[in-house]
Design an enzyme around this catalytic site. Structure first.
Site, PDB file in Angstrom:
ATOM      1  N   ASP B  92       0.851  -1.182   0.000  1.00 22.23           N
ATOM      2  CA  ASP B  92       0.000   0.000   0.000  1.00 22.23           C
ATOM      3  C   ASP B  92       0.892   1.239   0.000  1.00 22.23           C
ATOM      4  O   ASP B  92       2.124   1.146   0.085  1.00 22.23           O
ATOM      5  CB  ASP B  92      -0.987  -0.023   1.164  1.00 22.23           C
ATOM      6  CG  ASP B  92      -0.295  -0.012   2.508  1.00 22.23           C
ATOM      7  OD1 ASP B  92       0.938   0.176   2.555  1.00 22.23           O
ATOM      8  OD2 ASP B  92      -0.981  -0.189   3.524  1.00 22.23           O
ATOM      9  N   ASP B 265      -8.268  -7.152   0.507  1.00 18.25           N
ATOM     10  CA  ASP B 265      -7.303  -7.386   1.581  1.00 18.25           C
ATOM     11  C   ASP B 265      -7.965  -6.983   2.880  1.00 18.25           C
ATOM     12  O   ASP B 265      -8.826  -6.099   2.892  1.00 18.25           O
ATOM     13  CB  ASP B 265      -6.039  -6.544   1.417  1.00 18.25           C
ATOM     14  CG  ASP B 265      -6.246  -5.122   1.913  1.00 18.25           C
ATOM     15  OD1 ASP B 265      -6.853  -4.326   1.192  1.00 18.25           O
ATOM     16  OD2 ASP B 265      -5.834  -4.822   3.059  1.00 18.25           O
ATOM     17  N   CYS B 303     -14.375 -27.960   7.829  1.00 15.03           N
ATOM     18  CA  CYS B 303     -13.077 -27.387   7.465  1.00 15.03           C
ATOM     19  C   CYS B 303     -11.978 -28.442   7.432  1.00 15.03           C
ATOM     20  O   CYS B 303     -11.881 -29.281   8.322  1.00 15.03           O
ATOM     21  CB  CYS B 303     -12.719 -26.294   8.476  1.00 15.03           C
ATOM     22  SG  CYS B 303     -11.138 -25.504   8.165  1.00 15.03           S
ATOM     23  N   CYS B 305      -8.706 -27.685   7.353  1.00 10.85           N
ATOM     24  CA  CYS B 305      -7.429 -27.030   7.679  1.00 10.85           C
ATOM     25  C   CYS B 305      -6.649 -27.851   8.698  1.00 10.85           C
ATOM     26  O   CYS B 305      -7.202 -28.706   9.391  1.00 10.85           O
ATOM     27  CB  CYS B 305      -7.669 -25.607   8.181  1.00 10.85           C
ATOM     28  SG  CYS B 305      -7.970 -25.466   9.956  1.00 10.85           S
ATOM     29  N   CYS B 308      -8.191 -27.755  12.267  1.00  9.37           N
ATOM     30  CA  CYS B 308      -9.414 -28.535  12.455  1.00  9.37           C
ATOM     31  C   CYS B 308      -9.160 -30.039  12.374  1.00  9.37           C
ATOM     32  O   CYS B 308      -9.925 -30.833  12.907  1.00  9.37           O
ATOM     33  CB  CYS B 308     -10.483 -28.100  11.447  1.00  9.37           C
ATOM     34  SG  CYS B 308     -11.184 -26.485  11.873  1.00  9.37           S
ATOM     35  N   HIS B 334      -6.282 -21.063  11.085  1.00  6.56           N
ATOM     36  CA  HIS B 334      -7.623 -21.506  10.707  1.00  6.56           C
ATOM     37  C   HIS B 334      -8.362 -20.406   9.945  1.00  6.56           C
ATOM     38  O   HIS B 334      -8.975 -20.664   8.901  1.00  6.56           O
ATOM     39  CB  HIS B 334      -8.449 -21.911  11.926  1.00  6.56           C
ATOM     40  CG  HIS B 334      -9.905 -22.052  11.604  1.00  6.56           C
ATOM     41  ND1 HIS B 334     -10.442 -23.185  11.043  1.00  6.56           N
ATOM     42  CD2 HIS B 334     -10.925 -21.157  11.687  1.00  6.56           C
ATOM     43  CE1 HIS B 334     -11.729 -22.994  10.802  1.00  6.56           C
ATOM     44  NE2 HIS B 334     -12.052 -21.770  11.185  1.00  6.56           N
TER      45      HIS B 334
END
Lengths: 396, 396
Positions: B92, B265, B303, B305, B308, B334
């Site tokens: 940015d 973002d 999930c 991930c 999880c 997560h």
């Protein structure tokens, strides 16, 4: 339960390698146990611990008893499952934290009364309760409740602590029966060689699965600590693991292994990781120092850890001075790796009967480190003899 | 530089998929960019970001300019190398942080004068300096310096900010020439549809590599934010990426994609991870809540991930209430995974021309979530028409 067998013994010192078989894997000794106070080693996953090579960690009964509570952990299948750690766990008794963290405490032959450091609530820990907590956690190895006198203490205080610890050890042993978990006794005795010897003999007579040396590394000088190891080891059975509690620096590990210690634990790799103190083969790197601002080299050029493979000192310094959590995490991971590699190299040296040469090389590599030189000056032991007795010991 | 091409376009809304080719990899759009303020996403390694599926992250010029300094990073080979991140980076301009973090600031046509939030030192950021910093960092995509008025603001303030931002955008474009880095313009205009349209037209006339919508999600209601997207998108060229800055909630991403946004973002997945706010397919889980104390299920049964797969809500709650760093790390991982999966599922839905059905399912799965229901009530748009115009828009 556990089984322990020694494999190689050094001819020129007390060092030996061994295998500690636990319900959660076989551990090569001498071994260093990282400390997962509340479950995890701070900031580190079980997978990362495994990838460093650790198969055995220590957890603190005191902390887990207070939060989230041993009963909750038991209800959720025990500590291994709760923390998703498939390796082995040794739990301490909680006695040390009660004394060091709690404001108010009262010790009697019955047990310890203390105030929680979290909410001030009052708790009593008896030997039976201590084992009940560790049974609920389901650790592979439990520790007896002991009284660890502060340093310095009088001979009378040390004697009283040995007497009470012996009493509690016996009660713990009864309470542990049928648990399927191993139980280690703890040798106290302050800096009094005779007290240490008697304490060891009494515990051996009771019979434990392993023997720990407690009440050391509390501020006494290094020579005193090593001398206490040297007087205690000959009293302990060869076929049982010997554990030096709460120790220590890399130098301590080298000197401890040479004197016959099989197990160590310490918060140093993780706690120092959080303060930016990084262990290397040539001594410590304080990563916040301005000298590393433009340093593109890894923490330790000799190190094969995931941090040294990927990150520069300059970046780690940036993370540290910016209070970025990732910095603490990477520092800790590097330090854990360093400790594990040190133990591995010592095991290999023992197998080749060259641990004393390893020790020489270890100090030579750190000759630029003022701390390591000061350590050597302080212990001034030269090479210990075949009975593990230093010059100092011979005049005790 | 970058190249952008669209692949699939929804027939019933403005959504499209595309490929953003950068010097550091090809990014599938619509894409969510996690925020690595000072280099890393807080607590997360580059390898973990990659394993979640992220190939593009955002870094904050303001923070890196102050610490460790853009010149140091340039000297050490640029931000990719410094942070050991092989993916793409969007930086940015720093303008937003100057206004939001700095005590004292003065804005003129020349640039922004501000006091560092770290040490109070005085700095001036001109458009040229803004690009100089981003060139030193070596990002794949740079952003122009813009003036982002606070919310609420008067039409006059919004108009003045648009005027100044246009002026700066032109200077940034000149300063970026020959950098080999892409440069995005930023559409401001507060909540005034006409200002937004004019701002967009002016930037398009100048010609940028992509177009961002700035000054949204600052506290205005959701309908106002979505309406501003709807009035701006038709002014932007189809063959350039469109980036909604600093947004947002999962609901925002769904509504944004439907309205033709390609890039987002937000710090939400990482910042909320640190406060124990976990994103799930059925709404949020506040992991500190006592209801999870004995909950052996994973955060989100849907999930896949790594968190999880391995940890229970009970353990994550224990880590969180005990202030264990590992808890923050696992929560963040997560949440990042959740965001990445949401974007992936939207891309797949667009490829099958069923994004509106996906949106219906998305809200249906969260029907027990009061926050998600409130969101729907607030936007009250129903399905937008083929031109991306809601009922609200049609009466503007």
């Amino acid at each position: 339960m556990i089984q322990f067998s020694t494999s190689y013994k050094e001819t020129a010192c007390q060092a030996r390698t061994g295998q500690l078989t636990t319900p959660h894997g076989i551990i090569e000794t001498p071994v260093f146990m990282p400390v997962g106070t509340l479950g995890p080693v701070k900031g580190i996953t079980p997978d990362e611990l495994k990838s460093c090579g650790f198969g055995l960690m220590l957890s603190n009964s005191y902390h887990l008893y207070l939060r989230p509570g041993h009963e909750l952990i038991a209800e959720l299948g025990g500590l291994h499952r709760f923390a998703s750690w498939s390796g082995a766990i040794l739990t301490d008794s909680g006695g040390f934290q009660m004394v060091s963290l709690s404001d108010l405490r009262h010790i009697s032959d019955e047990g310890v009364t203390f105030k929680s450091h979290l909410d001030g609530s009052l708790h009593q820990l008896t030997p039976e309760r201590c084992i009940e907590i560790q049974r609920a956690l389901g650790s592979d190895i439990m520790m007896v409740l002991d009284e660890c006198p502060t340093h310095p203490c009088t001979t009378e205080q040390a004697r009283e602590a040995v007497r009470r610890s012996r009493h509690w050890a016996r009660q713990c042993k009864v309470a542990a029966e049928g648990s399927g978990q191993a139980l280690f006794g703890i040798v106290q005795g302050g800096l009094d060689a005779d007290l240490r010897r008697t304490a060891a003999q009494d515990l051996v007579a009771m019979g434990f699965d392993g023997y720990a040396l407690g009440g050391l590394s509390l501020g006494e000088d290094k020579l005193a600590m090593l001398t206490m190891i040297e007087v205690t080891i000959p009293e302990l059975p060869e076929d049982h693991p010997r554990y030096l509690m709460g120790v220590g620096l890399p130098e301590d590990l080298v000197e401890g292994v040479i004197r016959g210690i099989d197990m160590f634990d310490c918060v140093m790799p993780s706690r120092h990781g959080r303060t930016g103190w990084l262990f290397t083969s040539t001594g410590r790197v304080m990563i916040k120092n301005a000298q590393y601002m433009r340093d593109e080299s890894p923490i330790d050029a000799q190190c094969a850890c995931p941090v040294c493979q990927k990150y520069s000192r300059a970046y780690l310094r940036h993370l540290f001075v910016s209070n970025e959590m990732l910095g603490v995490r990477l520092n800790t991971l590097h330090n854990l790796w360093y400790y594990q590699q040190l133990m591995k190299h010592m095991r290999e040296a023992i197998q080749q009967d060259r641990l004393l040469a390893f020790r020489e090389q270890f100090y030579a590599t750190r000759e630029a480190s003022p701390r390591s030189r000061a350590y050597l000056d302080e212990i001034d032991v030269g090479v210990v003899d075949r009975n593990g007795r230093s010059r100092k010991e011979q005049v005790l």
